[in-house]
Design a protein around this motif. Structure first.
Motif, PDB file in Angstrom:
ATOM      1  N   ALA A 133       0.760  -1.326   0.089  1.00  0.00           N
ATOM      2  CA  ALA A 133      -0.205   0.067   0.071  1.00  0.00           C
ATOM      3  C   ALA A 133       0.883   1.176  -0.114  1.00  0.00           C
ATOM      4  O   ALA A 133       2.155   1.272   0.630  1.00  0.00           O
ATOM      5  CB  ALA A 133      -0.781  -0.057   1.208  1.00  0.00           C
ATOM      6  N   LEU A 134       0.370   2.393  -0.512  1.00  0.00           N
ATOM      7  CA  LEU A 134       0.989   3.714  -0.702  1.00  0.00           C
ATOM      8  C   LEU A 134       0.297   4.445   0.381  1.00  0.00           C
ATOM      9  O   LEU A 134      -0.875   4.700   0.569  1.00  0.00           O
ATOM     10  CB  LEU A 134       0.968   4.361  -1.818  1.00  0.00           C
ATOM     11  N   LEU A 135       1.331   5.149   1.413  1.00  0.00           N
ATOM     12  CA  LEU A 135       0.979   5.854   2.292  1.00  0.00           C
ATOM     13  C   LEU A 135       1.486   7.409   1.999  1.00  0.00           C
ATOM     14  O   LEU A 135       2.606   7.470   1.668  1.00  0.00           O
ATOM     15  CB  LEU A 135       1.526   5.632   3.705  1.00  0.00           C
ATOM     16  N   ILE A 136       0.279   8.284   1.822  1.00  0.00           N
ATOM     17  CA  ILE A 136       0.834   9.600   1.535  1.00  0.00           C
ATOM     18  C   ILE A 136       0.665  10.309   2.881  1.00  0.00           C
ATOM     19  O   ILE A 136      -0.631  10.663   3.046  1.00  0.00           O
ATOM     20  CB  ILE A 136       0.014  10.132   0.425  1.00  0.00           C
ATOM     21  N   ILE A 137       1.617  10.751   3.593  1.00  0.00           N
ATOM     22  CA  ILE A 137       1.578  11.348   4.979  1.00  0.00           C
ATOM     23  C   ILE A 137       1.485  13.053   4.823  1.00  0.00           C
ATOM     24  O   ILE A 137       2.496  13.607   4.386  1.00  0.00           O
ATOM     25  CB  ILE A 137       2.723  10.895   5.821  1.00  0.00           C
ATOM     26  N   ASP A 138       0.564  13.580   5.619  1.00  0.00           N
ATOM     27  CA  ASP A 138       0.388  15.084   5.861  1.00  0.00           C
ATOM     28  C   ASP A 138       0.474  15.932   4.270  1.00  0.00           C
ATOM     29  O   ASP A 138       0.994  16.906   4.442  1.00  0.00           O
ATOM     30  CB  ASP A 138       1.322  15.317   6.865  1.00  0.00           C
ATOM     31  N   ILE A 139       0.224  15.139   3.288  1.00  0.00           N
ATOM     32  CA  ILE A 139       0.492  16.124   2.078  1.00  0.00           C
ATOM     33  C   ILE A 139      -0.491  17.453   1.978  1.00  0.00           C
ATOM     34  O   ILE A 139      -0.387  18.370   1.484  1.00  0.00           O
ATOM     35  CB  ILE A 139       0.346  15.489   0.817  1.00  0.00           C
ATOM     36  N   ILE A 140      -1.577  17.194   2.468  1.00  0.00           N
ATOM     37  CA  ILE A 140      -2.546  18.377   2.735  1.00  0.00           C
ATOM     38  C   ILE A 140      -2.143  19.192   3.994  1.00  0.00           C
ATOM     39  O   ILE A 140      -2.314  18.546   4.965  1.00  0.00           O
ATOM     40  CB  ILE A 140      -4.199  17.825   2.858  1.00  0.00           C
ATOM     41  N   ASN A 141      -1.629  20.387   3.580  1.00  0.00           N
ATOM     42  CA  ASN A 141      -0.869  21.078   4.660  1.00  0.00           C
ATOM     43  C   ASN A 141      -1.086  22.555   4.645  1.00  0.00           C
ATOM     44  O   ASN A 141      -1.176  22.906   3.269  1.00  0.00           O
ATOM     45  CB  ASN A 141       0.695  20.688   4.607  1.00  0.00           C
ATOM     46  N   ASP A 142      -1.274  23.258   5.629  1.00  0.00           N
ATOM     47  CA  ASP A 142      -1.401  24.712   5.326  1.00  0.00           C
ATOM     48  C   ASP A 142       0.120  25.695   5.394  1.00  0.00           C
ATOM     49  O   ASP A 142       0.409  26.530   4.864  1.00  0.00           O
ATOM     50  CB  ASP A 142      -2.226  25.394   6.350  1.00  0.00           C
ATOM     51  N   PHE A 143       1.007  24.833   5.859  1.00  0.00           N
ATOM     52  CA  PHE A 143       2.435  25.429   5.939  1.00  0.00           C
ATOM     53  C   PHE A 143       2.562  26.530   6.536  1.00  0.00           C
ATOM     54  O   PHE A 143       3.287  27.512   6.385  1.00  0.00           O
ATOM     55  CB  PHE A 143       3.092  25.284   4.582  1.00  0.00           C
ATOM     56  N   GLN A 144       1.766  26.944   7.439  1.00  0.00           N
ATOM     57  CA  GLN A 144       1.787  28.246   8.381  1.00  0.00           C
ATOM     58  C   GLN A 144       2.211  27.831   9.625  1.00  0.00           C
ATOM     59  O   GLN A 144       1.744  28.056  10.588  1.00  0.00           O
ATOM     60  CB  GLN A 144       0.070  28.677   8.441  1.00  0.00           C
ATOM     61  N   VAL A 193      -4.109   2.988  -1.875  1.00  0.00           N
ATOM     62  CA  VAL A 193      -3.500   4.585  -1.865  1.00  0.00           C
ATOM     63  C   VAL A 193      -4.294   4.721  -0.645  1.00  0.00           C
ATOM     64  O   VAL A 193      -5.474   5.004  -0.577  1.00  0.00           O
ATOM     65  CB  VAL A 193      -3.668   5.274  -2.973  1.00  0.00           C
ATOM     66  N   ILE A 194      -3.497   5.219   0.615  1.00  0.00           N
ATOM     67  CA  ILE A 194      -3.909   5.690   1.705  1.00  0.00           C
ATOM     68  C   ILE A 194      -3.170   7.060   2.235  1.00  0.00           C
ATOM     69  O   ILE A 194      -2.293   7.211   2.270  1.00  0.00           O
ATOM     70  CB  ILE A 194      -3.622   4.616   2.950  1.00  0.00           C
ATOM     71  N   TYR A 195      -4.255   7.777   2.211  1.00  0.00           N
ATOM     72  CA  TYR A 195      -3.830   9.298   2.882  1.00  0.00           C
ATOM     73  C   TYR A 195      -4.021   9.323   4.279  1.00  0.00           C
ATOM     74  O   TYR A 195      -4.991   8.862   4.622  1.00  0.00           O
ATOM     75  CB  TYR A 195      -4.536  10.437   2.160  1.00  0.00           C
ATOM     76  N   ILE A 196      -3.044   9.885   5.062  1.00  0.00           N
ATOM     77  CA  ILE A 196      -3.035  10.047   6.554  1.00  0.00           C
ATOM     78  C   ILE A 196      -2.762  11.262   6.568  1.00  0.00           C
ATOM     79  O   ILE A 196      -1.698  11.698   6.390  1.00  0.00           O
ATOM     80  CB  ILE A 196      -2.368   8.754   7.228  1.00  0.00           C
ATOM     81  N   ASN A 197      -3.622  12.105   7.503  1.00  0.00           N
ATOM     82  CA  ASN A 197      -3.319  13.284   7.595  1.00  0.00           C
ATOM     83  C   ASN A 197      -3.673  14.102   8.961  1.00  0.00           C
ATOM     84  O   ASN A 197      -4.473  13.352   9.523  1.00  0.00           O
ATOM     85  CB  ASN A 197      -4.222  14.164   6.356  1.00  0.00           C
ATOM     86  N   ASP A 198      -3.033  15.383   9.257  1.00  0.00           N
ATOM     87  CA  ASP A 198      -3.424  16.105  10.419  1.00  0.00           C
ATOM     88  C   ASP A 198      -4.897  16.389  10.310  1.00  0.00           C
ATOM     89  O   ASP A 198      -5.028  16.433   9.277  1.00  0.00           O
ATOM     90  CB  ASP A 198      -2.343  17.222  10.817  1.00  0.00           C
TER      91      ASP A 198
END
Length: 180
Positions: free
Chosen positions: A5-16, A48-53
């Motif tokens: 599986a592909l993990l995409i970690i914290d790619i949705i981010n505000d960078f603030q 494909v698994i997104y894992i995000n704050d």
């Protein structure tokens, strides 16, 4: 790539945050590699698994999280890598993708034995996730050009730790793609 599986970690981010500009710049450079990996996984019908704050929304609703995070730094990254309805999307309360989430159960249900970790920050959330995956006896591939940290030395140190201690394959994306 069977049982991967592909993990995409914290790619949705505000960078603030402090060093957010530097991390956004580095994240933009790894985005094309993550896109290639995601395309490969979709082609091979692998998860494909997104894992995000959660950004204090506490809802696993990627549209809401993207709306909250969208700004001039994040928009190009979000557009390149926004989740689809075919992707899995989980929120996490802390650094590791395993801590306080349903990730372990999801991976078990999907019969995943090997993870490809991508995303940010390589020296924090990716490293902590890799450690927890290793403790669960999952194989690890962490393409060196598909993770980013605000500080390049920290990123290199995290990659070396993941390779040497967690037995991760850290070869670049193209090497992984040519072996699929």
């Amino acid at each position: 790539m069977e049982h991967s599986a592909l993990l995409i970690i914290d790619i949705i981010n505000d960078f603030q945050f402090k060093h957010g500009n530097a991390l956004a710049e580095k994240t933009a450079t790894i985005c094309p590699n993550i896109v290639k990996l995601k395309e490969m996984m979709i082609k091979e019908q692998r998860p494909v698994i997104y894992i995000n704050d959660h950004y204090n929304l506490w809802q696993a609703d990627y549209d809401k999280i993207m709306a909250k995070c969208r700004n001039s730094l994040s928009s190009p990254i979000i557009e390149a890598l926004k989740p689809t309805d075919q992707d899995f999307f989980l929120i996490k309360p802390k650094h590791s993708a395993f801590y306080g989430t349903a990730l372990h159960t999801l991976l078990s249900q999907l019969k995943v034995k090997h993870l490809i970790l991508t995303g940010i920050a390589g020296n924090i959330c990716v490293l902590f996730t890799a450690n927890d995956a290793y403790m669960r006896e999952l194989g690890l591939c962490i393409p060196s050009d598909a993770i980013a940290s605000a500080d390049e030395q920290d990123n290199e140190y995290a990659l070396k730790m993941m390779e040497n201690v967690l037995k991760a394959d850290i070869r670049p994306t193209e090497n992984l793609l040519s072996n699929s």
